[in-house]
Each structure stands twice: as structure tokens, then as C-alpha cells.
Design a protein around this motif. Structure first.
Motif, PDB file in Angstrom:
ATOM      1  N   LEU A  11       0.830  -1.215   0.000  1.00 38.80           N
ATOM      2  CA  LEU A  11       0.000   0.000   0.000  1.00 38.80           C
ATOM      3  C   LEU A  11       0.865   1.267   0.000  1.00 38.80           C
ATOM      4  N   VAL A  14       2.003   1.861  -3.697  1.00 40.48           N
ATOM      5  CA  VAL A  14       1.008   2.125  -4.749  1.00 40.48           C
ATOM      6  C   VAL A  14       1.242   3.513  -5.351  1.00 40.48           C
ATOM      7  N   ARG A  16      -0.821   4.542  -8.040  1.00 41.83           N
ATOM      8  CA  ARG A  16      -2.029   4.939  -8.747  1.00 41.83           C
ATOM      9  C   ARG A  16      -3.175   4.047  -8.288  1.00 41.83           C
ATOM     10  N   ILE A  17      -4.364   4.641  -8.202  1.00 50.19           N
ATOM     11  CA  ILE A  17      -5.561   3.872  -7.846  1.00 50.19           C
ATOM     12  C   ILE A  17      -6.556   3.994  -8.987  1.00 50.19           C
ATOM     13  N   ILE A  19     -10.523   3.148  -9.613  1.00 52.21           N
ATOM     14  CA  ILE A  19     -11.789   2.698  -9.022  1.00 52.21           C
ATOM     15  C   ILE A  19     -12.699   2.246 -10.165  1.00 52.21           C
ATOM     16  N   LYS A  36     -12.636   9.360  -4.903  1.00 61.15           N
ATOM     17  CA  LYS A  36     -11.470   9.992  -5.534  1.00 61.15           C
ATOM     18  C   LYS A  36     -11.089  11.294  -4.830  1.00 61.15           C
ATOM     19  N   VAL A  71      -6.074   9.144  -8.401  1.00 59.67           N
ATOM     20  CA  VAL A  71      -7.174   8.178  -8.523  1.00 59.67           C
ATOM     21  C   VAL A  71      -7.935   8.433  -9.822  1.00 59.67           C
ATOM     22  N   THR A 122      -0.324  -0.648  -8.966  1.00 61.15           N
ATOM     23  CA  THR A 122      -1.683  -0.119  -9.120  1.00 61.15           C
ATOM     24  C   THR A 122      -2.595  -0.800  -8.105  1.00 61.15           C
ATOM     25  N   LEU A 123      -3.394   0.005  -7.423  1.00 62.82           N
ATOM     26  CA  LEU A 123      -4.440  -0.552  -6.563  1.00 62.82           C
ATOM     27  C   LEU A 123      -5.769  -0.338  -7.274  1.00 62.82           C
ATOM     28  N   ILE A 154      -9.715  -0.597  -6.998  1.00 60.77           N
ATOM     29  CA  ILE A 154     -10.782  -0.718  -5.989  1.00 60.77           C
ATOM     30  C   ILE A 154     -12.105  -0.889  -6.728  1.00 60.77           C
ATOM     31  N   LEU A 199      -5.105   4.561   4.076  1.00 59.23           N
ATOM     32  CA  LEU A 199      -3.961   4.782   3.172  1.00 59.23           C
ATOM     33  C   LEU A 199      -3.135   5.980   3.633  1.00 59.23           C
TER      34      LEU A 199
END
Ligand code: F6R
Length: 370
Positions: free
Chosen positions: A46, A49, A51-52, A54, A68, A79, A98-99, A101, A175
Motif C-alpha cells: 500500500l 502504490v 495509482r488507484i 476505481i 477519488k 485516482v 496499481t491498486l 478498488i 492509506l
């Protein structure tokens, strides 16, 4: 069971305070958020990471848009929010930093499931936000944060939405804690704000129910409704419009208020109903006066303005036909309050038109085909 309510939707809107409260329960320790559910991904990953993404559909995607704002503000990770059915058709760039979600009330939405499988196969970390224990999407993910909204029966999502936003805010704070991006006082005050949301939603339910019911009964012949919001008010506008389409079969659109002058203002003619989600006048950004000036512009062209504004906001009074007051809250938390009158409005207008509030035409509660 409906337990005395006229519809499952009415019951589920009344449960919005508990949906938020139960989703927070057990996830803070000494005033700070800690999500044990994220252990399968692990703090090291975590921290790494960069970039996220969704992924979600419909109302869940609007919850994602709110996530976001919060995650970027608190955890300082970029995000992107993508509709699940768009996501995997253009070779998205994903890596082990990359996470992803996913957000799904049912946990069975095929578009989102396929996107989750794609993300898993690509080597990204996959975290799912889901309201249904043991559903397919969480089983296909590395980790899951359950929303505790309780079973949602009405096709239109209401209490699950506020629970999804709550879960995303908790993820944002977790996070931020792992990455050291938010000082402890700010983290504590965000937790306090979130904890105060259930009581504030109850207040909105008490104050706005009758007024909105009456508004809806006046509007049974209305052909088109617009919703304007800015910053976190924008996803709320989209959510208000979606509810009206699916429940009352009225053409409705949500716009970012700043976009008005780039086209949509041409739609404004005398009598056009426009809901405006007004940011708090206490907000340090300059968005409040900008949205008030949007209201003046559309009012000057004859629009009928229904403002959802912080109680005591005197600046909107001269320009709005109706003001629906919401309690004071920090700007990230206002959407959890402002959305409630819009959920009630969609339901009341559908009921006033004699439509089936729980089972709108052409729709199913979970969309298990692509
Ligand atoms: C709108 C609505 C839908 C769902 C969407 C995703 O009121 O209910 O837009 O939000 O179909 O469903 P889930 O969250 O089950 O994946």
C-alpha cells in the motif's frame, strides 16, 4: 420485510444513518482508522502504490467519484474512476503498483466482476467494496471491505451508496495513515466528521421529508429536471439525475456547475426545474460564490431553482424558489447529507406518478449479464 413502510425504498432511505454508522463500527481505534481487511494486500504494497483505479457502475461509480476526492486529498495518490464496462476494452495500463478498488452493492454485477478478473490477471492489487457477504466479486479479489448497509431490496440503490462512500473514506484515511500523508489531528477530525454523519442524516430526513414530498406532488407533469453541482457536489448531481430517470422515468441530467456556460445553459428556459447542490459558504475555496452566481444566471433565464444548501446560507435565499437545508459539515462530508433529499425526491416523484418505487420498469437489482 417492509415493516410499516410504504416501500422498501422508503425503509432503506430511513436506514441511511445506520448504513453509515455500521460501516464505521469497529474500524477506528483511539480515533484513528485501521482496516484489518487490508492485511492481505499489506502495508508495504500500500505504501508502494502509485495509482488507484476505481471501477464500478451506476450509483456505485458515483460513490467512487466521491472516493477519488477524499483519497487524493488525504493519501495524495492519483485516482481514476472508470465504469467497469469501459475499463478492460482499451488495454488499461496496470502494474503491481496499481491498486484497483471495485465497488458493488450486490457483488454480482457482471461488468464489474469481469473488470476485477482482468485486474487480478494483470498483476494489480485488487480491493473490493461490497455489501453482500461472500458474493462473487469479493471472492475474486485480494481483499474486501464490506459495507454494512444491510440487505438492499429496492432496485434503486440508496443506503448502499452512503455506505460505499463511507467505506471509501475509511480506505482513504487508512492509506493516509500508512503513507504518512495526513497529520494526526487532521485524521482525527476527519474521523469525528464521519462519526457525526449519521445524526446529521437523521436531521436531513426529519427536516426535508415533508417539503420534498410536496415538491414532488407538484411536479408530476414535469418532463425534464437538471442537477448542478461542483467539486463533491458534482457526483451528487449525477446521482440525483440517475434516481429520477430510473424511478420517475423523467429525463434528467447532472452537470458540473462550471460546465454550464460551456453548453448546458442553452437548455435553460422559463420553468425549467434545476436542483443546485450549493457548497458551504464556510468552505475556504471560492466555490460558494461561483455556484451562487450560476444560480443567478439560470434564475435570470427563468429557471425554477431548488437549492440544497447549508442551513443559514443567506446568499442563496434571494435566488432560490426552494431551499432544502442541510446541517454544517466539512466539504468532503456534505455529499453524504446533500444526497439524501435527492433520494427522497426520486422516490416521492415516482410514488406521486403512481409508479412502482421498488421495481422500476426494465431494471433488475443485480445486473448479472454484460
Ligand atoms: C442505481 C442503481 C444501479 C447500481 C449499479 C451497480 O440506483 O442501483 O446503478 O448502482 O447497477 O450495482 P452494484 O452496486 O450491485 O454493482
Amino acid at each position: 420485510e417492509k415493516g410499516g413502510w410504504s416501500s422498501f425504498m422508503a425503509k432503506e432511505i430511513s436506514e441511511e444513518p445506520e448504513a453509515v454508522g455500521n460501516t464505521i463500527l469497529g474500524r477506528t481505534h483511539d480515533g484513528l482508522v485501521h482496516l484489518e481487511e487490508l492485511a492481505p494486500i499489506g502495508d508495504a504494497a500500500l505504501k508502494d502504490v502509485d495509482r488507484i483505479v476505481i471501477i464500478a457502475c451506476g450509483t456505485a461509480a458515483y460513490a467512487g467519484m466521491l472516493g477519488k476526492y477524499a483519497i487524493e486529498q488525504w493519501a495524495r495518490i492519483p485516482v481514476d474512476v472508470e465504469l467497469s464496462h469501459e475499463f478492460r476494452y482499451r488495454d488499461p495500463i496496470l502494474s503491481d503498483r496499481t491498486l484497483v478498488i471495485s465497488i458493488s452493492q450486490s457483488g454480482e454485477t457482471m461488468d464489474t466482476l469481469m473488470a476485477v478478473k482482468y485486474a487480478m490477471a494483470s498483476g494489480a492489487h485488487v480491493l473490493s467494496v461490497c455489501n453482500t457477504q461472500g458474493a462473487t466479486i469479493p471472492r475474486e479479489s485480494h481483499a474486501v471491505v464490506y459495507t454494512h448497509a444491510g440487505p438492499e431490496v429496492a432496485v434503486a440503490s440508496t443506503k448502499a451508496f452512503v455506505a460505499q462512500v463511507t467505506a471509501l473514506y475509511l480506505i482513504g484515511l487508512h492509506l493516509a495513515a500508512v503513507r504518512g500523508t495526513l497529520d494526526e489531528a487532521a485524521h482525527r477530525s476527519a474521523v469525528d466528521e464521519l462519526a457525526s454523519v449519521p445524526a446529521k442524516i437523521s436531521e436531513v430526513l426529519e427536516v426535508s421529508q415533508a417539503e420534498i414530498g410536496q415538491l414532488a406532488r407538484w411536479m408530476t407533469e414535469t418532463q425534464s429536471v437538471l442537477f448542478l453541482g461542483r467539486h463533491v457536489g458534482f457526483p451528487v448531481a449525477l446521482e440525483g439525475a440517475l434516481k429520477l430517470k430510473e424511478l420517475a422515468y423523467i429525463h434528467a441530467e447532472g452537470f458540473a456547475a462550471g460546465e454550464l456556460k460551456h453548453g448546458p445553459i442553452a437548455l435553460i428556459e422559463p420553468g425549467q426545474v434545476v436542483f443546485v447542490i450549493v457548497p458551504s459558504p464556510r468552505d475556504p475555496s471560492s466555490l460558494h460564490p461561483k455556484v451562487v452566481s450560476n444560480i443567478q444566471e439560470i434564475r435570470a433565464r427563468g429557471a425554477r431553482v431548488i437549492a440544497i444548501a447549508e442551513k443559514g446560507d443567506a446568499a442563496v435565499l434571494p435566488f432560490a424558489d426552494e431551499v432544502i437545508p442541510i446541517p454544517l459539515a466539512g466539504s468532503l462530508f456534505e455529499p453524504l447529507l446533500a444526497v439524501v433529499p435527492l433520494h427522497i425526491f426520486g422516490m416521492e416523484l415516482a410514488a406521486a406518478k403512481g409508479l412502482d418505487v421498488d421495481q422500476p420498469r426494465n431494471l433488475a437489482k443485480s445486473v448479472t449479464v454484460e
